[in-house]
Enzyme design. Sequence first.
Site, mmCIF file in Angstrom:
data_model
loop_
_atom_site.group_PDB
_atom_site.id
_atom_site.type_symbol
_atom_site.label_atom_id
_atom_site.label_comp_id
_atom_site.label_asym_id
_atom_site.label_seq_id
_atom_site.Cartn_x
_atom_site.Cartn_y
_atom_site.Cartn_z
ATOM 1 N N VAL A 22 0.832 -0.981 -0.364
ATOM 2 C CA VAL A 22 0.318 0.299 -0.349
ATOM 3 C C VAL A 22 0.921 0.872 -0.344
ATOM 4 C CG1 VAL A 22 -2.094 -1.089 0.509
ATOM 5 C CG2 VAL A 22 -1.054 -0.081 2.660
ATOM 6 N N SER A 129 -9.712 1.089 15.105
ATOM 7 C CA SER A 129 -8.770 0.122 16.173
ATOM 8 C C SER A 129 -9.802 1.058 17.390
ATOM 9 C CB SER A 129 -7.352 0.835 15.958
ATOM 10 O OG SER A 129 -6.734 0.657 17.991
ATOM 11 N N TYR A 185 -0.055 5.620 15.400
ATOM 12 C CA TYR A 185 -0.705 4.341 15.723
ATOM 13 C C TYR A 185 -2.625 5.887 15.738
ATOM 14 C CZ TYR A 185 -3.351 0.593 15.523
ATOM 15 O OH TYR A 185 -4.338 -1.247 15.694
ATOM 16 N N LYS A 189 -4.792 6.274 13.114
ATOM 17 C CA LYS A 189 -6.599 5.265 12.743
ATOM 18 C C LYS A 189 -7.923 7.001 13.150
ATOM 19 C CE LYS A 189 -5.431 0.968 12.802
ATOM 20 N NZ LYS A 189 -5.415 0.560 11.122
HETATM 21 N N1 LIG Z 1 -4.792 -6.952 16.142
HETATM 22 C C1 LIG Z 1 -5.268 -5.978 17.163
HETATM 23 O O1 LIG Z 1 -5.354 -6.299 18.456
HETATM 24 C C2 LIG Z 1 -5.739 -4.913 16.188
HETATM 25 C C3 LIG Z 1 -6.587 -3.756 17.072
HETATM 26 C C4 LIG Z 1 -6.997 -2.867 16.560
HETATM 27 C C5 LIG Z 1 -6.879 -2.591 15.338
HETATM 28 N N2 LIG Z 1 -6.007 -3.826 14.535
HETATM 29 C C6 LIG Z 1 -6.272 -3.646 13.246
HETATM 30 O O2 LIG Z 1 -5.963 -4.856 12.407
HETATM 31 C C7 LIG Z 1 -5.412 -4.457 10.979
HETATM 32 C C8 LIG Z 1 -4.881 -5.660 11.200
HETATM 33 O O3 LIG Z 1 -3.645 -5.778 11.818
HETATM 34 P P1 LIG Z 1 -3.147 -7.394 12.518
HETATM 35 O O4 LIG Z 1 -3.465 -7.325 13.976
HETATM 36 O O5 LIG Z 1 -3.842 -8.603 12.328
HETATM 37 O O6 LIG Z 1 -1.773 -7.132 12.880
HETATM 38 P P2 LIG Z 1 -0.477 -8.321 12.121
HETATM 39 O O7 LIG Z 1 -0.645 -9.398 12.090
HETATM 40 O O8 LIG Z 1 0.888 -7.425 12.156
HETATM 41 O O9 LIG Z 1 -1.154 -7.766 10.157
HETATM 42 C C9 LIG Z 1 -0.637 -6.409 9.624
HETATM 43 C C10 LIG Z 1 -0.816 -6.623 7.721
HETATM 44 O O10 LIG Z 1 -0.526 -5.496 7.233
HETATM 45 C C11 LIG Z 1 0.408 -5.370 6.494
HETATM 46 N N3 LIG Z 1 0.363 -5.133 5.653
HETATM 47 C C12 LIG Z 1 1.748 -3.459 6.548
HETATM 48 N N4 LIG Z 1 2.140 -2.492 5.827
HETATM 49 C C13 LIG Z 1 2.097 -3.229 4.561
HETATM 50 C C14 LIG Z 1 2.031 -3.140 3.673
HETATM 51 N N5 LIG Z 1 2.848 -1.605 2.704
HETATM 52 N N6 LIG Z 1 1.597 -2.977 2.011
HETATM 53 C C15 LIG Z 1 0.148 -3.580 2.772
HETATM 54 N N7 LIG Z 1 0.225 -4.488 3.107
HETATM 55 C C16 LIG Z 1 1.380 -4.424 4.483
HETATM 56 C C17 LIG Z 1 1.212 -7.077 6.405
HETATM 57 O O11 LIG Z 1 1.222 -7.896 5.859
HETATM 58 P P3 LIG Z 1 3.087 -8.414 5.685
HETATM 59 O O12 LIG Z 1 2.505 -9.932 6.761
HETATM 60 O O13 LIG Z 1 3.464 -8.746 4.369
HETATM 61 O O14 LIG Z 1 3.909 -7.506 6.251
HETATM 62 C C18 LIG Z 1 0.199 -7.106 7.995
HETATM 63 O O15 LIG Z 1 -0.339 -8.856 6.416
HETATM 64 C C19 LIG Z 1 -5.158 -3.602 11.085
HETATM 65 O O16 LIG Z 1 -4.854 -2.873 10.173
HETATM 66 C C20 LIG Z 1 -4.384 -2.881 12.503
HETATM 67 O O17 LIG Z 1 -4.149 -1.630 13.457
HETATM 68 C C21 LIG Z 1 -6.049 -5.035 15.218
#
Ligand SMILES: NC(=O)c1ccc[n+]([C@@H]2O[C@H](COP(=O)([O-])OP(=O)(O)OC[C@H]3O[C@@H](n4cnc5c(N)ncnc54)[C@H](OP(=O)(O)O)[C@@H]3O)[C@@H](O)[C@H]2O)c1
Length: 241
Positions: A22, A129, A185, A189
């Site tokens: 992205v 988030s 962050y 968001k």
């Molecule tokens: N986990 C939580 O508690 C939580 C809470 C609130 C919100 N969120 C949101 O949920 C969403 C998913 O996060 P997650 O929890 O699954 O964390 P995660 O496991 O760290 O996943 C983040 C994802 O974003 C991808 N990403 C990062 N930079 C990118 C780029 N430049 N282009 C394309 N993809 C990219 C990563 O791809 P790669 O693996 O290929 O690097 C990874 O698949 C995020 O938006 C996060 O802010 C998560």
Amino acid sequence: MEALLKLQELGLSNIVFHQLDVLDPISIKSLANFIQEKCGRLDILVNNAGASGVVVDEEGLKALNIDPSSWLSGQAYKLIELHGVIKTNYEKAEECLNTNYHGVRRVTEALLPLLQLSPAGARIVNVSSLRSELKRIPGEHIRKELSDVETLTEERLEAVIRRFLHDLKENALEGNGWPLMVPAYSISKATLNAYTRILANKFPNMCINCVNPGYVKTNINWNTGTMSVEEGARGPVILSL
Ligand SMILES: NC(=O)c1ccc[n+]([C@@H]2O[C@H](COP(=O)([O-])OP(=O)(O)OC[C@H]3O[C@@H](n4cnc5c(N)ncnc54)[C@H](OP(=O)(O)O)[C@@H]3O)[C@@H](O)[C@H]2O)c1
């Protein structure tokens, strides 16, 4: 390929994938062309990519054994600060805003022409988030600016982000009312939510929402989350369908 094989093992055969960074306009354009050629239109877009905007001492963080409720409320900030286990630097903050805000904007703008071809009205789900909640931003002027849907524009959001990065560089976050728990962050968001509202106003024929998935055990929180990935996917899936 690994994810594709796993999904196929679960019986989901009609799946294709395409690389996407992205942060890279060429990659975004290539994805848009791929969807155009393969499907001719797009019905659902889930903007899920996210970056944390901080550098973390994972072992140090684990050793603090932070209570999930204190993490979620933001009270853990003082402990984190005291032990220096999570640090925000300019480079990481910029990457975070580029991914979580500008990345979503770039991808959405590139795919909007295809989304507009969806006959039943497309859906866009922006994964946000709890950190984006306006009440977590101490500065009233910032809260007001981000919540005034009548005056919100993309240009205003860009200006908020520029001001935030400037204050981060000048070490003036606290004095100017920015949040101190994972600040980049949080702002990425909060601006994403505001952008979602602008989009929803502009395209009333589409269902455009943002959603907090919950505190999910993934890499973004160094696996401190309490929910499973399946539980975390529920909100985005409900809004997609
Ligand atoms: N986990 C939580 O508690 C939580 C809470 C609130 C919100 N969120 C949101 O949920 C969403 C998913 O996060 P997650 O929890 O699954 O964390 P995660 O496991 O760290 O996943 C983040 C994802 O974003 C991808 N990403 C990062 N930079 C990118 C780029 N430049 N282009 C394309 N993809 C990219 C990563 O791809 P790669 O693996 O290929 O690097 C990874 O698949 C995020 O938006 C996060 O802010 C998560």
